[in-house]
Design an enzyme around this catalytic site. Structure first.
Site, PDB file in Angstrom:
ATOM      1  CE  LYS A 112      16.578  20.595  -3.487  1.00 28.01           C
ATOM      2  NZ  LYS A 112      16.789  20.961  -2.164  1.00 28.01           N
ATOM      3  CG  ASP A 117      18.280  17.493  -4.605  1.00 28.93           C
ATOM      4  OD1 ASP A 117      17.490  16.964  -4.794  1.00 28.93           O
ATOM      5  OD2 ASP A 117      18.824  17.950  -3.165  1.00 28.93           O
ATOM      6  CD  GLU A 140      19.469  14.596  -2.420  1.00 27.74           C
ATOM      7  OE1 GLU A 140      18.624  15.025  -1.409  1.00 27.74           O
ATOM      8  OE2 GLU A 140      20.192  15.522  -2.840  1.00 27.74           O
ATOM      9  NE  ARG A 154      20.573  14.107   5.152  1.00 26.97           N
ATOM     10  CZ  ARG A 154      19.990  15.012   5.765  1.00 26.97           C
ATOM     11  NH1 ARG A 154      19.139  14.895   6.990  1.00 26.97           N
ATOM     12  NH2 ARG A 154      20.429  16.206   5.475  1.00 26.97           N
ATOM     13  CE  LYS A 200      23.689  15.712  -2.499  1.00 32.26           C
ATOM     14  NZ  LYS A 200      22.882  16.778  -1.632  1.00 32.26           N
TER      15      LYS A 200
HETATM   16  N1  BES Z   1      21.144  19.521  -2.042  1.00 35.99           N
HETATM   17  C1  BES Z   1      20.662  20.056  -0.850  1.00 35.99           C
HETATM   18  C2  BES Z   1      21.110  20.723   0.013  1.00 35.99           C
HETATM   19  C3  BES Z   1      21.463  22.267  -0.497  1.00 35.99           C
HETATM   20  C4  BES Z   1      20.860  23.224  -0.351  1.00 35.99           C
HETATM   21  C5  BES Z   1      22.903  22.286  -1.241  1.00 35.99           C
HETATM   22  C6  BES Z   1      21.182  24.622  -0.800  1.00 35.99           C
HETATM   23  C7  BES Z   1      23.037  23.599  -1.569  1.00 35.99           C
HETATM   24  C8  BES Z   1      22.350  24.724  -1.544  1.00 35.99           C
HETATM   25  C9  BES Z   1      19.915  18.552  -0.017  1.00 35.99           C
HETATM   26  O1  BES Z   1      19.964  17.453  -0.660  1.00 35.99           O
HETATM   27  C10 BES Z   1      18.892  18.847   0.410  1.00 35.99           C
HETATM   28  O2  BES Z   1      17.775  18.996  -0.159  1.00 35.99           O
HETATM   29  N2  BES Z   1      18.636  19.304   1.762  1.00 35.99           N
HETATM   30  C11 BES Z   1      17.626  19.494   2.512  1.00 35.99           C
HETATM   31  C12 BES Z   1      17.780  18.690   3.912  1.00 35.99           C
HETATM   32  C13 BES Z   1      16.463  18.678   4.502  1.00 35.99           C
HETATM   33  C14 BES Z   1      15.090  18.077   3.601  1.00 35.99           C
HETATM   34  C15 BES Z   1      16.621  17.876   5.605  1.00 35.99           C
HETATM   35  C16 BES Z   1      17.687  20.975   3.061  1.00 35.99           C
HETATM   36  O3  BES Z   1      18.879  21.387   3.301  1.00 35.99           O
HETATM   37  O4  BES Z   1      16.840  21.740   3.022  1.00 35.99           O
HETATM   38 ZN    ZN Z   2      17.823  17.286  -1.415  1.00 32.27          ZN
HETATM   39 ZN    ZN Z   3      20.857  17.291  -2.769  1.00 30.52          ZN
END
Ligand code: BES
Ligand code: ZN
Ligand code: ZN
Length: 512
Positions: free
Chosen positions: A284, A277, A361, A363, A272
């Protein structure tokens, strides 16, 4: 940092500092025996006295410094605890070397000599010197490029000599080979850390593509194919394009291919590569957006493994496995063109995805990247992704989560994890949880709104839909790829390069 191997007598080398190891005592009453008795008798006695005074038990990674030992020319001796002999391992030796290097750094010494290689009969000299070299280089790392003060910029130029207290030339050669191998691997990890630590306005998807091309130029057995926006549109990489839509930066699908002579197995490594992000329209909050420059750590890990493959080949120590590296590189940003919640994406595989949350995103882009990997017909697929915050909540920062569809591959990953010292823990992928993936309007939905759904496992189940039946494992490295606390001397705060040591060990196991 300069590393040399010397065959001189341990005690007669001229140096500022010596590093020696000390096994942990079995009981507090037992007499302290310095592990190295290569020093002269008087120094051994002094050391004994010092360690007793300090109540030094030899606990793993504990340290003590003996300043100005009489009767020796050195300014100090660093004693580092090796822990209990039964628990000692190659990864522990790497940590010991890293820890001792950090103490040497704090003493601001120029030259250090260690005899650890000859001190540990249970570890072959080539492996011991590789671990010590990796530990020294990984433990010494700091990201100081943007510090303007000279003091912060200049790292201690410690010259560590891996000392060999004998004249056996075979041993000497093995130790030298180990140092070269350790340097090649550590260099790849350090470069990867640099790329991840760089700010997000410096490292864009195009930089990852350029980095891949540079790695390909290191070896005639590595080729790089870069799919740009035009090619992605033509070939229907609609999930990668959908995530990239809100960004000014163009996405890339990066394909590195390593094809050495005599390879019998083919492994695809998928990463990835989200260079920032923001969450997209499902933006976020600020605190969760911090460190999202590191959302390309999985992609950087794949590139790092390829750099190591090229460097090991140049040393005539190739890993004889065919490897595909596939990195989906994009930003996840906001604009009038951004992907919206409720959008439906027709992925390259043909499966459709309902986007419920633009922040899930990883996935989406991995769906297309995994399809590309499947098309290369590998025997095994591994993916590395900072996929979910849920993986951190389940396992903390130290452990990656691993999930997969094939017992033997998972067992091999777990072996590679134990042997490389990069920890992970398996989570299940139960069929009964697949109901969470069901969308009312498309084949799949990218999140579930059901509160009781397990986030990291949902990510794994989702990706599983895109690997067909190829043996596959998914490593959710959201925790260990980027650290805000000290957990292991080989990892600095910030980017760790987690996954390179593990991935290389996995490839070494696969070749057999
Ligand atoms: N890049 C994030 C996951 C992440 C979170 C990586 C903290 C490193 C540290 C990923 O794209 C994401 O935002 N995931 C969400 C998924 C949710 C929307 C189902 C998450 O983990 O909150
Ligand atoms: Zn994300
Ligand atoms: Zn991400």
């Amino acid at each position: 940092m300069e590393l040399t191997v010397s065959a001189s007598d341990f005690a007669t080398l001229s140096t500022d500092t010596l590093i020696i190891g000390q096994w942990q005592l079995e009981s507090p009453e037992s007499k302290i025996e310095p592990t190295v008795s290569q020093l002269n008798q008087l120094t051994d006695k002094l050391l004994n006295q010092h360690l007793t005074e300090q109540s030094f038990t030899g606990e793993f990674l504990s340290t003590s410094v003996l300043h100005r030992p009489a009767n020796l020319a050195v300014k100090s001796i660093i004693i580092v605890g090796l822990g209990q002999p039964q628990q000692f391992s190659e990864p522990r030796l790497r940590q010991v070397a890293a820890k001792a290097t950090q103490v040497a750094q704090s003493l601001k010494v120029k030259t250090v000599v260690t005899g650890l290689t000859s001190q540990l009969p249970s570890i072959a000299p080539a492996i011991a010197s590789q671990m010590i070299t990796e530990g020294i280089l990984l433990g010494n790392y700091q990201f100081t490029r943007y510090k303007t003060s000279k003091a912060a910029q200049t790292k201690q130029s410690t010259i560590t000599q891996v000392c060999l207290n004998e004249t056996n030339t075979e041993h000497h050669q093995a130790i030298e080979q180990g140092v070269l191998k350790g340097e090649a691997i550590a260099t790849a990890v350090l470069n990867t850390r640099d790329i991840i630590n760089e700010p997000p306005s410096k490292i864009k998807p195009s930089h990852l593509a350029k980095a891949a091309q540079e790695i390909a130029s290191l070896s005639k057995n590595i080729t790089a194919t870069i799919l740009d926006e035009g090619a992605l549109k033509k070939e229907r990489y609609n999930a990668l394009l959908a995530v990239a839509a809100g960004s000014e930066e163009k996405p890339y699908l990066i394909h590195l291919h390593y094809k050495p002579l005599g390879a019998r197995q083919t492994v695809a490594l998928v990463g990835k590569g989200v260079t920032f992000d923001s969450g997209g329209l499902g933006i976020k909050p600020w605190s969760a957006m911090l460190n999202m420059k590191a959302d390309m750590a999985g992609g950087a890990t794949v590139l790092g493994i390829f750099q190591a493959l090229a460097e090991l080949e140049a040393l005539n120590m190739p890993i004889p496995v065919e490897v595909h590296g596939v990195v989906a590189a994009t930003e996840n940003m906001i604009s009038g063109k951004a992907m919206r919640p409720d959008d439906i994406i027709e992925t390259r595989s043909g499966k459709t995805i309902e986007v419920l949350h633009t922040d899930a995103e990883g996935r989406l882009i991995l769906a297309d990247a995994l399809t590309y990997a499947v098309e290369q017909k590998p025997d095994i697929i591994l993916d590395f992704a900072t996929l979910t915050g849920a993986a951190i909540r389940a396992l903390g920062l130290e452990y990656a989560a691993v999930m997969g569809n094939h017992r033997a591959v998972l067992d091999q990953i777990e072996q590679a994890s134990r042997e490389s010292g990069e920890p992970l823990w398996e989570l299940p992928l139960p069929d009964s949880y697949k109901k969470h993936l069901e969308s009312s309007v498309a084949d799949l939905q990218n999140i579930t709104t059901n509160d009781s759904s397990p986030g990291a496992i949902f990510g794994g189940l989702f990706l599983q839909e895109f690997v067909n039946d190829i043996p596959w494992a998914h490593l959710d490295i959201a925790g260990p790829s980027f650290l805000k606390e000290d957990i292991n001397p080989i990892y600095p705060k910030g980017a760790t390069g987690y996954g390179i040591l593990l991935g290389l060990r996995f490839l070494e196991l696969v070749k057999q």
